[in-house]
Scaffold this motif. Structure first.
Motif, PDB file in Angstrom:
ATOM      1  N   GLN A 123       0.829  -1.212   0.000  1.00 55.31           N
ATOM      2  CA  GLN A 123       0.000   0.000   0.000  1.00 55.31           C
ATOM      3  C   GLN A 123       0.861   1.259   0.000  1.00 55.31           C
ATOM      4  OE1 GLN A 123      -2.311  -0.619   3.538  1.00 55.31           O
ATOM      5  NE2 GLN A 123      -3.762  -2.015   2.549  1.00 55.31           N
ATOM      6  N   LEU A 124       1.872   1.290   0.865  1.00 59.18           N
ATOM      7  CA  LEU A 124       2.712   2.481   0.977  1.00 59.18           C
ATOM      8  C   LEU A 124       3.531   2.716  -0.284  1.00 59.18           C
ATOM      9  CD1 LEU A 124       3.926   2.054   4.666  1.00 59.18           C
ATOM     10  CD2 LEU A 124       2.395   3.841   3.811  1.00 59.18           C
ATOM     11  N   ARG A 125       4.100   1.667  -0.854  1.00 58.25           N
ATOM     12  CA  ARG A 125       4.904   1.821  -2.064  1.00 58.25           C
ATOM     13  C   ARG A 125       4.025   2.177  -3.264  1.00 58.25           C
ATOM     14  NH1 ARG A 125      10.217   0.285  -1.961  1.00 58.25           N
ATOM     15  NH2 ARG A 125      10.160   0.160  -4.229  1.00 58.25           N
ATOM     16  N   GLN A 126       2.841   1.620  -3.321  1.00 54.52           N
ATOM     17  CA  GLN A 126       1.937   1.920  -4.425  1.00 54.52           C
ATOM     18  C   GLN A 126       1.469   3.373  -4.382  1.00 54.52           C
ATOM     19  OE1 GLN A 126      -2.014  -0.019  -4.478  1.00 54.52           O
ATOM     20  NE2 GLN A 126      -1.533  -0.652  -6.574  1.00 54.52           N
ATOM     21  N   GLY A 127       1.284   3.902  -3.177  1.00 56.19           N
ATOM     22  CA  GLY A 127       0.708   5.232  -3.044  1.00 56.19           C
ATOM     23  C   GLY A 127       1.696   6.377  -3.027  1.00 56.19           C
ATOM     24  N   SER A 128       3.001   6.085  -2.919  1.00 54.98           N
ATOM     25  CA  SER A 128       3.978   7.166  -2.776  1.00 54.98           C
ATOM     26  C   SER A 128       5.200   6.934  -3.650  1.00 54.98           C
ATOM     27  CB  SER A 128       4.416   7.295  -1.308  1.00 54.98           C
ATOM     28  OG  SER A 128       5.526   8.162  -1.190  1.00 54.98           O
ATOM     29  N   ALA A 129       5.460   7.880  -4.542  1.00 51.91           N
ATOM     30  CA  ALA A 129       6.662   7.801  -5.386  1.00 51.91           C
ATOM     31  C   ALA A 129       7.922   7.940  -4.539  1.00 51.91           C
ATOM     32  CB  ALA A 129       6.613   8.895  -6.452  1.00 51.91           C
ATOM     33  N   ILE A 130       7.852   8.743  -3.477  1.00 49.75           N
ATOM     34  CA  ILE A 130       9.019   8.912  -2.607  1.00 49.75           C
ATOM     35  C   ILE A 130       9.345   7.605  -1.890  1.00 49.75           C
ATOM     36  CG2 ILE A 130       9.865  10.083  -0.527  1.00 49.75           C
ATOM     37  CD1 ILE A 130       8.479  12.591  -1.441  1.00 49.75           C
ATOM     38  N   ALA A 131       8.300   6.869  -1.492  1.00 43.65           N
ATOM     39  CA  ALA A 131       8.526   5.574  -0.840  1.00 43.65           C
ATOM     40  C   ALA A 131       9.168   4.563  -1.788  1.00 43.65           C
ATOM     41  CB  ALA A 131       7.216   5.022  -0.301  1.00 43.65           C
ATOM     42  N   ARG A 132       9.028   4.796  -3.080  1.00 44.13           N
ATOM     43  CA  ARG A 132       9.604   3.879  -4.077  1.00 44.13           C
ATOM     44  C   ARG A 132      11.004   4.292  -4.518  1.00 44.13           C
ATOM     45  NH1 ARG A 132       4.344   4.505  -6.158  1.00 44.13           N
ATOM     46  NH2 ARG A 132       5.098   5.807  -7.885  1.00 44.13           N
ATOM     47  N   THR A 133      11.588   5.299  -3.872  1.00 45.38           N
ATOM     48  CA  THR A 133      12.923   5.750  -4.260  1.00 45.38           C
ATOM     49  C   THR A 133      13.942   4.625  -4.068  1.00 45.38           C
ATOM     50  OG1 THR A 133      13.238   6.648  -2.036  1.00 45.38           O
ATOM     51  CG2 THR A 133      12.504   8.175  -3.740  1.00 45.38           C
ATOM     52  N   LYS A 134      15.007   4.677  -4.850  1.00 42.55           N
ATOM     53  CA  LYS A 134      16.014   3.610  -4.834  1.00 42.55           C
ATOM     54  C   LYS A 134      17.016   3.805  -3.695  1.00 42.55           C
ATOM     55  CE  LYS A 134      14.402   1.500  -8.477  1.00 42.55           C
ATOM     56  NZ  LYS A 134      13.829   0.140  -8.400  1.00 42.55           N
ATOM     57  N   ASP A 135      16.536   3.797  -2.483  1.00 47.23           N
ATOM     58  CA  ASP A 135      17.386   3.904  -1.305  1.00 47.23           C
ATOM     59  C   ASP A 135      18.232   2.624  -1.194  1.00 47.23           C
ATOM     60  OD1 ASP A 135      18.467   3.895   1.271  1.00 47.23           O
ATOM     61  OD2 ASP A 135      16.731   4.912   2.136  1.00 47.23           O
ATOM     62  N   PRO A 136      19.562   2.748  -1.111  1.00 42.37           N
ATOM     63  CA  PRO A 136      20.409   1.547  -1.031  1.00 42.37           C
ATOM     64  C   PRO A 136      20.093   0.649   0.165  1.00 42.37           C
ATOM     65  CG  PRO A 136      21.735   3.485  -1.516  1.00 42.37           C
ATOM     66  CD  PRO A 136      20.363   3.980  -1.160  1.00 42.37           C
ATOM     67  N   SER A 137      19.498   1.226   1.217  1.00 44.59           N
ATOM     68  CA  SER A 137      19.202   0.437   2.410  1.00 44.59           C
ATOM     69  C   SER A 137      17.847  -0.258   2.329  1.00 44.59           C
ATOM     70  CB  SER A 137      19.218   1.336   3.651  1.00 44.59           C
ATOM     71  OG  SER A 137      18.131   2.255   3.625  1.00 44.59           O
ATOM     72  N   ARG A 138      17.122  -0.057   1.249  1.00 40.51           N
ATOM     73  CA  ARG A 138      15.758  -0.572   1.156  1.00 40.51           C
ATOM     74  C   ARG A 138      15.730  -2.105   1.191  1.00 40.51           C
ATOM     75  NH1 ARG A 138      17.629   0.455  -3.797  1.00 40.51           N
ATOM     76  NH2 ARG A 138      17.154  -0.937  -5.539  1.00 40.51           N
ATOM     77  N   ARG A 139      14.633  -2.633   1.709  1.00 40.04           N
ATOM     78  CA  ARG A 139      14.401  -4.076   1.713  1.00 40.04           C
ATOM     79  C   ARG A 139      13.078  -4.415   1.040  1.00 40.04           C
ATOM     80  NH1 ARG A 139      17.644  -7.409   4.569  1.00 40.04           N
ATOM     81  NH2 ARG A 139      19.224  -6.490   5.927  1.00 40.04           N
ATOM     82  N   THR A 140      12.592  -3.506   0.212  1.00 39.19           N
ATOM     83  CA  THR A 140      11.383  -3.763  -0.563  1.00 39.19           C
ATOM     84  C   THR A 140      11.603  -3.330  -2.000  1.00 39.19           C
ATOM     85  OG1 THR A 140      10.523  -1.641   0.275  1.00 39.19           O
ATOM     86  CG2 THR A 140       9.644  -3.657   1.286  1.00 39.19           C
ATOM     87  N   GLU A 141      10.860  -3.947  -2.902  1.00 40.40           N
ATOM     88  CA  GLU A 141      10.864  -3.604  -4.316  1.00 40.40           C
ATOM     89  C   GLU A 141       9.433  -3.678  -4.831  1.00 40.40           C
ATOM     90  OE1 GLU A 141      13.424  -2.570  -5.962  1.00 40.40           O
ATOM     91  OE2 GLU A 141      15.139  -3.219  -4.750  1.00 40.40           O
ATOM     92  N   GLY A 142       9.148  -2.864  -5.861  1.00 40.92           N
ATOM     93  CA  GLY A 142       7.829  -2.941  -6.475  1.00 40.92           C
ATOM     94  C   GLY A 142       6.907  -1.820  -6.004  1.00 40.92           C
ATOM     95  N   PRO A 143       5.622  -1.919  -6.340  1.00 40.35           N
ATOM     96  CA  PRO A 143       5.027  -3.050  -7.055  1.00 40.35           C
ATOM     97  C   PRO A 143       5.404  -3.098  -8.539  1.00 40.35           C
ATOM     98  CG  PRO A 143       3.370  -1.391  -6.562  1.00 40.35           C
ATOM     99  CD  PRO A 143       4.620  -0.932  -5.912  1.00 40.35           C
ATOM    100  N   VAL A 144       5.614  -4.335  -9.009  1.00 41.87           N
ATOM    101  CA  VAL A 144       5.875  -4.602 -10.415  1.00 41.87           C
ATOM    102  C   VAL A 144       4.629  -5.257 -10.992  1.00 41.87           C
ATOM    103  CG1 VAL A 144       7.331  -5.823 -12.064  1.00 41.87           C
ATOM    104  CG2 VAL A 144       8.322  -4.928  -9.944  1.00 41.87           C
ATOM    105  N   ALA A 145       4.170  -4.769 -12.143  1.00 43.95           N
ATOM    106  CA  ALA A 145       2.961  -5.323 -12.769  1.00 43.95           C
ATOM    107  C   ALA A 145       3.344  -6.392 -13.781  1.00 43.95           C
ATOM    108  CB  ALA A 145       2.163  -4.212 -13.439  1.00 43.95           C
ATOM    109  N   PHE A 146       2.662  -7.531 -13.696  1.00 50.63           N
ATOM    110  CA  PHE A 146       2.898  -8.639 -14.631  1.00 50.63           C
ATOM    111  C   PHE A 146       1.608  -8.977 -15.370  1.00 50.63           C
ATOM    112  CE2 PHE A 146       6.180  -9.318 -11.418  1.00 50.63           C
ATOM    113  CZ  PHE A 146       7.301  -9.600 -12.187  1.00 50.63           C
ATOM    114  N   HIS A 147       1.759  -9.282 -16.645  1.00 48.78           N
ATOM    115  CA  HIS A 147       0.652  -9.850 -17.402  1.00 48.78           C
ATOM    116  C   HIS A 147       0.920 -11.343 -17.530  1.00 48.78           C
ATOM    117  CE1 HIS A 147      -1.637 -11.137 -20.978  1.00 48.78           C
ATOM    118  NE2 HIS A 147      -2.543 -10.295 -20.478  1.00 48.78           N
ATOM    119  N   CYS A 148       0.022 -12.161 -16.974  1.00 50.93           N
ATOM    120  CA  CYS A 148       0.198 -13.613 -16.986  1.00 50.93           C
ATOM    121  C   CYS A 148      -0.781 -14.236 -17.967  1.00 50.93           C
ATOM    122  CB  CYS A 148      -0.011 -14.187 -15.589  1.00 50.93           C
ATOM    123  SG  CYS A 148       1.156 -13.551 -14.357  1.00 50.93           S
ATOM    124  N   ALA A 149      -0.276 -15.041 -18.874  1.00 52.29           N
ATOM    125  CA  ALA A 149      -1.107 -15.684 -19.886  1.00 52.29           C
ATOM    126  C   ALA A 149      -2.196 -16.521 -19.221  1.00 52.29           C
ATOM    127  CB  ALA A 149      -0.240 -16.560 -20.782  1.00 52.29           C
ATOM    128  N   GLY A 150      -3.449 -16.259 -19.594  1.00 56.04           N
ATOM    129  CA  GLY A 150      -4.570 -16.985 -19.011  1.00 56.04           C
ATOM    130  C   GLY A 150      -5.224 -16.259 -17.855  1.00 56.04           C
TER     131      GLY A 150
END
Length: 225
Positions: A123-150
């Motif tokens: 929720q926090l990463r999805q809602g905030s661009a600042i929360a998604r910054t590439k901080d070297p100390s981060r332990r989260t990534e994403g959200p990444v969107a995938f299109h899955c066949a089917g």
């Protein structure tokens, strides 16, 4: 044949008693469990207020998730463009803490806490661009969107790069938290709910998802932006 005198018999009895006492004390000392290590968290582990907090204080994986979640929360609070707005983020955070602390002390306590952290991080990463910054100390990534066949809707994946790793998947009205498992051929996460078993794994550039009632689906990451 030598006779054991009453005096000698009493000495042997005392010696046996002392030896038994020493052995019993040594056994008890050996059996006494070592105190659990206490890890750094965003709250004071000297006086945890809930069973969930006690669990987090003594679990390395959960403590890492807690520190990362707090980092994301502080970043979202500083983001005037966050969705929701920072004042609502603060309210939501307190509600989330209250909900997290409802995870009891039973065998499902840790999975409950992991799900709570994974969903809130998403929720926090999805809602905030600042929360998604590439901080070297981060332990989260994403959200990444995938299109899955089917699968018609896109699958959003938010990762916790702790040990072991965790991924939160969300599509349409469905969400699931999966835990990383050993795999010699890539990175794999598994889990289950009342519907059945789930698996999500990546081998090089290939990503696959398997959900209850479906075979293995090939997934492709959607371009960012």
């Amino acid at each position: 044949m030598k006779m054991v005198t009453p005096f000698l018999a009493s000495l042997l009895a005392v010696s046996a008693c002392m030896t038994a006492s020493v052995c019993d004390a040594a056994t008890k000392a050996k059996a006494k469990p070592k105190p659990l290590p206490t890890y750094k968290t965003s709250f004071d582990c000297a006086s945890p207020q809930a069973s969930a907090e006690k669990l987090i204080c003594h679990d390395a994986q959960l403590a890492q998730m807690d520190l990362e979640l707090n980092r994301l929360y502080l970043l979202a609070l500083s983001d005037e463009h966050s969705v929701p707005h920072p004042d609502k983020v603060e309210i939501d955070q307190q509600f989330w803490i209250d909900t997290r602390n409802q995870c009891d002390s039973g065998p499902q306590a840790k999975p409950c806490v992991i799900r709570s952290y994974a969903e809130r991080a998403h929720q926090l990463r999805q809602g905030s661009a600042i929360a998604r910054t590439k901080d070297p100390s981060r332990r989260t990534e994403g959200p990444v969107a995938f299109h899955c066949a089917g699968l018609s809707p896109l699958v959003a994946a938010t990762y916790f790069t702790v040990e072991p790793g965790v991924v939160f998947l969300k599509w349409a009205n469905t969400s699931i938290t999966l835990n990383q498992v050993p795999n010699n051929y890539g990175t794999q996460y598994t889990g289950k709910d009342y519907k059945g078993n789930y698996s999500f794994w990546q081998i090089g550039d290939d990503v696959f998802l398997q959900i209850p009632g479906s075979g293995k689906m090939n997934c492709a990451a959607e371009p960012v932006g």
